[in-house]
Design a protein around this motif. Structure first.
Motif, PDB file in Angstrom:
ATOM      1  N   CYS A 166       0.856  -1.187   0.000  1.00 46.38           N
ATOM      2  CA  CYS A 166       0.000   0.000   0.000  1.00 46.38           C
ATOM      3  C   CYS A 166       0.892   1.236   0.000  1.00 46.38           C
ATOM      4  O   CYS A 166       1.840   1.328   0.770  1.00 46.38           O
ATOM      5  CB  CYS A 166      -0.885  -0.022   1.244  1.00 46.38           C
ATOM      6  SG  CYS A 166      -1.655   1.560   1.613  1.00 46.38           S
ATOM      7  N   PHE A 167       0.566   2.177  -0.885  1.00 48.04           N
ATOM      8  CA  PHE A 167       1.399   3.375  -1.022  1.00 48.04           C
ATOM      9  C   PHE A 167       0.719   4.646  -0.505  1.00 48.04           C
ATOM     10  O   PHE A 167       1.076   5.742  -0.929  1.00 48.04           O
ATOM     11  CB  PHE A 167       1.825   3.552  -2.480  1.00 48.04           C
ATOM     12  CG  PHE A 167       2.865   2.564  -2.913  1.00 48.04           C
ATOM     13  CD1 PHE A 167       4.194   2.729  -2.552  1.00 48.04           C
ATOM     14  CD2 PHE A 167       2.513   1.447  -3.654  1.00 48.04           C
ATOM     15  CE1 PHE A 167       5.160   1.805  -2.930  1.00 48.04           C
ATOM     16  CE2 PHE A 167       3.471   0.519  -4.047  1.00 48.04           C
ATOM     17  CZ  PHE A 167       4.802   0.706  -3.681  1.00 48.04           C
ATOM     18  N   ALA A 168      -0.279   4.507   0.366  1.00 47.03           N
ATOM     19  CA  ALA A 168      -0.905   5.698   0.948  1.00 47.03           C
ATOM     20  C   ALA A 168       0.185   6.553   1.604  1.00 47.03           C
ATOM     21  O   ALA A 168       1.127   6.018   2.190  1.00 47.03           O
ATOM     22  CB  ALA A 168      -1.947   5.288   1.979  1.00 47.03           C
ATOM     23  N   ALA A 169       0.051   7.866   1.475  1.00 47.61           N
ATOM     24  CA  ALA A 169       1.130   8.752   1.911  1.00 47.61           C
ATOM     25  C   ALA A 169       0.946   9.236   3.342  1.00 47.61           C
ATOM     26  O   ALA A 169      -0.166   9.606   3.753  1.00 47.61           O
ATOM     27  CB  ALA A 169       1.216   9.953   0.976  1.00 47.61           C
ATOM     28  N   PHE A 170       2.028   9.242   4.104  1.00 47.04           N
ATOM     29  CA  PHE A 170       2.004   9.867   5.422  1.00 47.04           C
ATOM     30  C   PHE A 170       1.865  11.376   5.213  1.00 47.04           C
ATOM     31  O   PHE A 170       2.573  11.962   4.390  1.00 47.04           O
ATOM     32  CB  PHE A 170       3.279   9.560   6.208  1.00 47.04           C
ATOM     33  CG  PHE A 170       3.274  10.193   7.571  1.00 47.04           C
ATOM     34  CD1 PHE A 170       2.528   9.634   8.596  1.00 47.04           C
ATOM     35  CD2 PHE A 170       3.966  11.361   7.818  1.00 47.04           C
ATOM     36  CE1 PHE A 170       2.488  10.230   9.852  1.00 47.04           C
ATOM     37  CE2 PHE A 170       3.933  11.966   9.075  1.00 47.04           C
ATOM     38  CZ  PHE A 170       3.191  11.388  10.089  1.00 47.04           C
ATOM     39  N   SER A 171       0.961  12.007   5.945  1.00 47.01           N
ATOM     40  CA  SER A 171       0.638  13.404   5.655  1.00 47.01           C
ATOM     41  C   SER A 171       0.671  14.304   6.885  1.00 47.01           C
ATOM     42  O   SER A 171       0.123  15.406   6.864  1.00 47.01           O
ATOM     43  CB  SER A 171      -0.748  13.476   5.002  1.00 47.01           C
ATOM     44  OG  SER A 171      -0.796  12.625   3.871  1.00 47.01           O
ATOM     45  N   GLY A 172       1.305  13.837   7.960  1.00 45.97           N
ATOM     46  CA  GLY A 172       1.410  14.682   9.147  1.00 45.97           C
ATOM     47  C   GLY A 172       2.473  15.755   8.938  1.00 45.97           C
ATOM     48  O   GLY A 172       3.509  15.496   8.322  1.00 45.97           O
ATOM     49  N   ASP A 173       2.220  16.946   9.462  1.00 43.37           N
ATOM     50  CA  ASP A 173       3.185  18.044   9.299  1.00 43.37           C
ATOM     51  C   ASP A 173       4.223  18.085  10.414  1.00 43.37           C
ATOM     52  O   ASP A 173       5.321  18.607  10.228  1.00 43.37           O
ATOM     53  CB  ASP A 173       2.446  19.387   9.275  1.00 43.37           C
ATOM     54  CG  ASP A 173       1.654  19.586   7.992  1.00 43.37           C
ATOM     55  OD1 ASP A 173       2.282  19.676   6.929  1.00 43.37           O
ATOM     56  OD2 ASP A 173       0.417  19.632   8.051  1.00 43.37           O
ATOM     57  N   LEU A 174       3.852  17.569  11.610  1.00 44.46           N
ATOM     58  CA  LEU A 174       4.740  17.778  12.755  1.00 44.46           C
ATOM     59  C   LEU A 174       5.912  16.786  12.819  1.00 44.46           C
ATOM     60  O   LEU A 174       6.964  17.105  13.377  1.00 44.46           O
ATOM     61  CB  LEU A 174       3.935  17.716  14.061  1.00 44.46           C
ATOM     62  CG  LEU A 174       3.361  19.072  14.508  1.00 44.46           C
ATOM     63  CD1 LEU A 174       2.448  19.673  13.455  1.00 44.46           C
ATOM     64  CD2 LEU A 174       2.631  18.952  15.812  1.00 44.46           C
TER      65      LEU A 174
END
Lengths: 326, 156
Positions: free
Chosen positions: A156-164
């Motif tokens: 699965c290539f869903a992207a990590f999208s957290g900014d911190l």
């Protein structure tokens, strides 16, 4: 009425109570601000049997300055609280700038540090309504067999999208994790795996309780983010940099990215640039280190090639900004 | 779904209701408390139409569970006017034509009210930042900003 699926709402007052509830309800999900979880429950991609609201745990809600220096920030401290704390804005600007770039003001009132670090990964084929996903035979991350981003593979290539996370990574932060056998403290990078369907290396009965930042290093840090809707969106890509220079010579450099992989990426090899004279040449060398270490995929509306260019531009611009006279 | 008692204050009045664990704050306000001023515009906290104040701070009621507001002070657009007199923010929207179709207006008014309580004299940039999560489908943003500025200046 738009009722959510049935679940029990549990509201512990201490970390120990929360851990016990975690053991009794292996399928429970932790609720802090809910800006990620509740949306996902509404979309039907998360169906918890129980929800454990951790906002009532006082220990998770405080920012303290331990004797040895640095800061301990409870996992349920909200982004609005982070932004109002002068110790953070003065000593850890990358973290402050990243928090300011998360969603909009009303989200930041409830969204938390721990929640942003543990944010679910995101994908065009996953963050959709039930009827949209069912019409597409679901996907590898939830209920399906095929990753529509890379149909021939089994990842699965869903992207990590957290900014911190990239900010905490470049600031050398560690995370405190409470579990059934006591606590452990590990560098933030160790809780992630580059796998969109299982990107967190936290056991079901563990809880991320705090972030420790080491004593503020001399030098500068910052965060830059690119997104489609400037007011509110998750990052197409985000970059955090912490660096120190003395007389125009680079003495320390750390770079971390978000939005490019299924986990935040601390760029390897930046130490090779230490000792070089700050300028365009170093910025270029830094940009050439990125492509081999990142893997943006077609998991967003913007194509991977575009995101590669955006990442390089973000890093170059932020590096220039941080190396120029303040 | 089993219900449990939720005690909280809505627009200054204490309430006690039997509410299921999975009920969203917006559904509680609209369906249980009968306060339909708060709107649902999207299903993911992207539009801001459902903005209310919880303990004086703006909150998206469509992604908040009602029970997480136990013991808190919730304010909705119905609580703005006192004795039939509009609040300064409401007056601003009225006088400066900050409302077109009106669907986003309750959320805009609550987000702006939250801002002015923390920061009674915001700059235009601060107003824009505070309302950045609120979408107006009629795209009447210029008049909305003017409405909040007028409220801050007390000129309406």
């Amino acid at each position: 009425m738009e009722y959510l699926p049935d679940f029990d709402l549990l509201r512990p007052k201490t970390v120990d109570e929360a851990l016990a509830l975690r053991r009794e309800n292996p399928e429970a999900r932790l609720l802090a601000g809910g800006t990620d979880l509740i949306v996902n429950v509404r979309r039907g991609i998360v169906d918890p049997k129980a929800v454990i609201d951790i906002n009532g745990i006082a220990d998770l809600r405080t920012i303290t300055s331990p004797d040895g220096g640095g800061l301990r920030i409870g996992a349920a401290v909200t982004l609005a609280e982070l932004l109002e704390d002068r110790r953070i804005s003065e000593d850890y600007p990358a973290l402050c700038e990243a928090a300011a770039e998360v969603a909009a003001a009303s989200h930041r009132e409830v969204a938390t540090l721990g929640g942003n670090l543990c944010l679910d990964t995101r994908c065009l084929y996953y963050n959709q309504s039930e009827w949209w996903r069912s019409a597409n035979s679901y996907c590898l991350k939830h209920r399906g067999d095929v990753c529509h981003v890379a149909p021939s593979g089994k990842q699965c290539f869903a992207a990590f999208s957290g900014d911190l996370a990239p900010a905490v990574l470049v600031l050398g932060g560690t995370v405190e994790i409470a579990g059934p056998n006591g606590g452990r403290t590990v560098p933030l990078g160790e809780i992630y795996e580059d796998d969109g369907a299982a990107h967190l290396r936290l056991a079901e009965d563990e809880i991320l309780t705090a972030v420790h930042l080491p004593a503020a290093p001399p030098g500068r840090s910052g965060y830059a983010k690119a997104r489609v809707r400037a007011a509110i969106d998750f990052p197409l890509a985000g970059a955090a940099i912490a660096l120190r220079q003395e007389g125009g010579v680079l003495e320390d450099l750390r770079v971390a990215l978000t939005g490019t992989n299924s986990c935040p990426i601390l760029i390897a090899g930046t130490d090779r640039l230490v000792g070089e004279t700050v300028g365009e040449e170093v910025a270029e060398k830094l940009a050439t280190m990125l492509p081999k270490q990142i893997q943006p995929m077609s998991s967003t509306f913007t194509p991977p090639g575009y995101r590669r260019k955006v990442v390089a531009n973000l890093v170059r611009a932020l590096f220039r900004h941080l190396t120029e006279a303040p | 779904m089993a219900k449990s008692i939720l005690r909280l204050t809505v627009n200054g009045s204490g309430r006690e209701d039997a509410v299921p664990a999975n009920m969203l704050l917006v559904d509680y306000l609209r369906e249980v408390a009968g306060l339909t001023g708060t709107k649902i515009g999207c299903d993911g906290g992207e539009c801001g139409a459902c903005t209310v104040l919880v303990d004086g701070r703006s909150r998206l009621s469509c992604i908040s569970l009602a029970h997480t507001c136990a013991g808190r002070q919730v304010e909705t657009v119905e609580g703005c006017a006192t004795d039939g007199r509009l609040s300064l923010v409401q007056k601003g929207f009225h006088e400066k034509l900050g409302s077109q179709c009106g669907y986003c207006t309750p959320g805009m008014i609550m987000a702006a009210s939250g801002l002015l309580r923390r920061n009674p004299r915001p700059s235009e940039a601060e107003i824009r930042a505070a309302l950045s999560g609120n979408i107006c489908r009629c795209t009447g943003y210029v008049k909305i900003i003017e409405a909040v500025q007028a409220a801050a200046e007390g000129t309406t």
